[in-house]
Motif scaffolding. Sequence first.
Motif, PDB file in Angstrom:
ATOM      1  N   THR A  14      33.368  37.439  43.649  1.00  0.00           N
ATOM      2  CA  THR A  14      32.157  37.571  44.436  1.00  0.00           C
ATOM      3  C   THR A  14      32.211  38.825  45.283  1.00  0.00           C
ATOM      4  OG1 THR A  14      32.952  36.455  46.432  1.00  0.00           O
ATOM      5  CG2 THR A  14      32.175  35.051  44.653  1.00  0.00           C
ATOM      6  N   ALA A  15      31.073  39.196  45.791  1.00  0.00           N
ATOM      7  CA  ALA A  15      30.978  40.401  46.598  1.00  0.00           C
ATOM      8  C   ALA A  15      31.556  40.212  47.987  1.00  0.00           C
ATOM      9  CB  ALA A  15      29.516  40.829  46.706  1.00  0.00           C
ATOM     10  N   PHE A  16      31.946  38.994  48.341  1.00  0.00           N
ATOM     11  CA  PHE A  16      32.462  38.722  49.676  1.00  0.00           C
ATOM     12  C   PHE A  16      33.942  39.061  49.810  1.00  0.00           C
ATOM     13  CE2 PHE A  16      28.987  35.675  48.903  1.00  0.00           C
ATOM     14  CZ  PHE A  16      28.093  36.128  49.850  1.00  0.00           C
ATOM     15  N   SER A  17      34.594  39.360  48.679  1.00  0.00           N
ATOM     16  CA  SER A  17      36.018  39.677  48.729  1.00  0.00           C
ATOM     17  C   SER A  17      36.225  41.043  49.358  1.00  0.00           C
ATOM     18  CB  SER A  17      36.605  39.668  47.321  1.00  0.00           C
ATOM     19  OG  SER A  17      36.463  38.381  46.745  1.00  0.00           O
ATOM     20  N   GLY A  18      37.441  41.275  49.883  1.00  0.00           N
ATOM     21  CA  GLY A  18      37.735  42.555  50.505  1.00  0.00           C
ATOM     22  C   GLY A  18      38.010  43.631  49.485  1.00  0.00           C
ATOM     23  N   ALA A  19      38.457  44.764  49.975  1.00  0.00           N
ATOM     24  CA  ALA A  19      38.676  45.920  49.107  1.00  0.00           C
ATOM     25  C   ALA A  19      40.118  46.029  48.612  1.00  0.00           C
ATOM     26  CB  ALA A  19      38.287  47.204  49.844  1.00  0.00           C
ATOM     27  N   ASN A  20      41.043  45.310  49.221  1.00  0.00           N
ATOM     28  CA  ASN A  20      42.449  45.402  48.836  1.00  0.00           C
ATOM     29  C   ASN A  20      42.770  44.389  47.742  1.00  0.00           C
ATOM     30  OD1 ASN A  20      42.955  47.457  50.673  1.00  0.00           O
ATOM     31  ND2 ASN A  20      43.426  46.013  52.322  1.00  0.00           N
ATOM     32  N   LYS A  21      42.323  44.687  46.531  1.00  0.00           N
ATOM     33  CA  LYS A  21      42.458  43.738  45.429  1.00  0.00           C
ATOM     34  C   LYS A  21      43.488  44.194  44.404  1.00  0.00           C
ATOM     35  CE  LYS A  21      37.524  42.588  45.682  1.00  0.00           C
ATOM     36  NZ  LYS A  21      36.245  42.691  44.956  1.00  0.00           N
ATOM     37  N   ILE A  22      44.157  43.216  43.824  1.00  0.00           N
ATOM     38  CA  ILE A  22      45.037  43.421  42.677  1.00  0.00           C
ATOM     39  C   ILE A  22      44.423  42.665  41.509  1.00  0.00           C
ATOM     40  CG2 ILE A  22      47.308  42.994  41.674  1.00  0.00           C
ATOM     41  CD1 ILE A  22      47.374  45.126  43.811  1.00  0.00           C
ATOM     42  N   GLY A  23      44.129  43.369  40.429  1.00  0.00           N
ATOM     43  CA  GLY A  23      43.539  42.727  39.261  1.00  0.00           C
ATOM     44  C   GLY A  23      44.605  42.192  38.317  1.00  0.00           C
ATOM     45  N   ILE A  24      44.327  41.048  37.724  1.00  0.00           N
ATOM     46  CA  ILE A  24      45.227  40.431  36.741  1.00  0.00           C
ATOM     47  C   ILE A  24      44.509  40.370  35.395  1.00  0.00           C
ATOM     48  CG2 ILE A  24      46.621  38.436  36.108  1.00  0.00           C
ATOM     49  CD1 ILE A  24      47.621  39.595  38.658  1.00  0.00           C
ATOM     50  N   VAL A  25      45.108  40.951  34.373  1.00  0.00           N
ATOM     51  CA  VAL A  25      44.572  40.854  33.018  1.00  0.00           C
ATOM     52  C   VAL A  25      45.560  40.054  32.182  1.00  0.00           C
ATOM     53  CG1 VAL A  25      43.932  42.112  30.929  1.00  0.00           C
ATOM     54  CG2 VAL A  25      43.298  43.022  33.173  1.00  0.00           C
ATOM     55  N   ASP A  26      45.131  38.894  31.712  1.00  0.00           N
ATOM     56  CA  ASP A  26      45.990  38.030  30.897  1.00  0.00           C
ATOM     57  C   ASP A  26      45.924  38.439  29.435  1.00  0.00           C
ATOM     58  OD1 ASP A  26      47.021  36.227  32.866  1.00  0.00           O
ATOM     59  OD2 ASP A  26      45.046  35.290  32.970  1.00  0.00           O
ATOM     60  N   ILE A  27      47.083  38.544  28.796  1.00  0.00           N
ATOM     61  CA  ILE A  27      47.177  38.769  27.357  1.00  0.00           C
ATOM     62  C   ILE A  27      47.926  37.571  26.802  1.00  0.00           C
ATOM     63  CG2 ILE A  27      48.033  40.296  25.543  1.00  0.00           C
ATOM     64  CD1 ILE A  27      47.881  42.562  27.664  1.00  0.00           C
ATOM     65  N   GLU A  28      47.170  36.645  26.249  1.00  0.00           N
ATOM     66  CA  GLU A  28      47.690  35.317  25.928  1.00  0.00           C
ATOM     67  C   GLU A  28      47.627  35.049  24.429  1.00  0.00           C
ATOM     68  OE1 GLU A  28      49.331  31.617  27.140  1.00  0.00           O
ATOM     69  OE2 GLU A  28      48.689  33.231  28.488  1.00  0.00           O
ATOM     70  N   GLY A  29      48.723  34.528  23.879  1.00  0.00           N
ATOM     71  CA  GLY A  29      48.731  34.109  22.482  1.00  0.00           C
ATOM     72  C   GLY A  29      48.878  35.262  21.498  1.00  0.00           C
ATOM     73  N   ILE A  30      48.733  34.943  20.209  1.00  0.00           N
ATOM     74  CA  ILE A  30      48.854  35.956  19.160  1.00  0.00           C
ATOM     75  C   ILE A  30      47.712  36.959  19.289  1.00  0.00           C
ATOM     76  CG2 ILE A  30      48.817  36.345  16.671  1.00  0.00           C
ATOM     77  CD1 ILE A  30      50.161  33.667  16.299  1.00  0.00           C
ATOM     78  N   ILE A  31      48.043  38.232  19.261  1.00  0.00           N
ATOM     79  CA  ILE A  31      47.048  39.286  19.441  1.00  0.00           C
ATOM     80  C   ILE A  31      46.321  39.512  18.117  1.00  0.00           C
ATOM     81  CG2 ILE A  31      46.680  41.694  20.094  1.00  0.00           C
ATOM     82  CD1 ILE A  31      49.298  41.527  21.706  1.00  0.00           C
ATOM     83  N   LYS A  32      45.116  38.978  18.020  1.00  0.00           N
ATOM     84  CA  LYS A  32      44.315  39.134  16.807  1.00  0.00           C
ATOM     85  C   LYS A  32      43.200  40.153  16.986  1.00  0.00           C
ATOM     86  CE  LYS A  32      44.973  34.276  15.469  1.00  0.00           C
ATOM     87  NZ  LYS A  32      44.273  33.002  15.152  1.00  0.00           N
ATOM     88  N   ASP A  33      42.733  40.304  18.210  1.00  0.00           N
ATOM     89  CA  ASP A  33      41.625  41.215  18.506  1.00  0.00           C
ATOM     90  C   ASP A  33      41.828  41.800  19.897  1.00  0.00           C
ATOM     91  OD1 ASP A  33      38.775  42.176  17.785  1.00  0.00           O
ATOM     92  OD2 ASP A  33      38.540  41.326  19.785  1.00  0.00           O
ATOM     93  N   SER A  34      41.412  43.037  20.082  1.00  0.00           N
ATOM     94  CA  SER A  34      41.631  43.713  21.365  1.00  0.00           C
ATOM     95  C   SER A  34      40.399  43.738  22.260  1.00  0.00           C
ATOM     96  CB  SER A  34      42.072  45.158  21.104  1.00  0.00           C
ATOM     97  OG  SER A  34      41.028  45.878  20.444  1.00  0.00           O
TER      98      SER A  34
END
Length: 309
Positions: free
Chosen positions: A35-55
């Motif tokens: 949401t837009a209510f979060s602050g500016a000091n953010k760490i993003g998490i990108v999950d790469i889960e399971g067998i990689i079939k498509d990018s």
Amino acid sequence: MKRHPVIWGILLLFLLLFAFYFLVQGIASITGKRTAFSGANKIGIVDIEGIIKDSGEVVDHLNEFAKDDTVKGVILRINSPGGGVAPSQEIYDAVMELRKRKRVLASMSSVAASGGYLVACAGEKIIANSGTLTGSISAVMYFTNTEELMKKVGVKASVIKSGKYKDIGSPIREMTEEEKVLLQGLVDDIYSQFLDVVVRHRNITSETLKDIADGRIFTGRQAQKLGLVDYLGDKQYAVTMLAKLVGIEGEPVVVYPRKKYESMLDYVLQQTSSSLSAVLSTKQRFSYGIHYLMDDYDVRMMAPGNEVR
């Protein structure tokens, strides 16, 4: 005492605003949206889960964080035995593009092997748990020969082709030695590309790497001793490290990519579709072609109920 309509109107407005705020936050917590209510000091998490079939989905998430100025750095949270060569390479390339704008670290979960390790190499640093399964630096192709089975059930097949190699890898006949040499050349070249990535990002020579890049897997602790992993720690360890690298003081806000659905109905439909897809996908675990993938036995060992203990 007479109630002043303006004061009561202002109070009612504030109550409605608070109710709206908590409603938005509640929906965000359910659907995974930010949401837009979060602050500016953010760490993003990108999950790469399971067998990689498509990018596609992972690349979209990386691009989303690249454009978000409130996200100061990104963690690749990898829990994958690898998968297709092309999608693994596409994710790797997307991470390298992201690094031109953000700090990126790789955090390994239960398994980050083969194509999963290739993706991890794109991070500035690699953090693994001591018991993470990683490595499996290799390439593999799978073929099935049903010729003898077809003979037993009385089935014959005919092939009309335009070139001598058009039916290479056919399941209805034994592969010729010439065809095996041709395919071995493909696998060797794909393998060489993998080695180039590891040498480029890790402080390890190609001669030393070839001694351990024979498809074997390692624990996180073993991989650290070999120079394949930088630090031992969990996801929170990676988040704390990245927060320090990007200059975030205090506790960082951890965020995940936005979901594609935009309503509660979309959310329910998406979850139903995901559950159905998960059931159907068990019948085909990976597609044809060359793979950066752990040995099939190792992949089965990572299935629910077969965890290494």
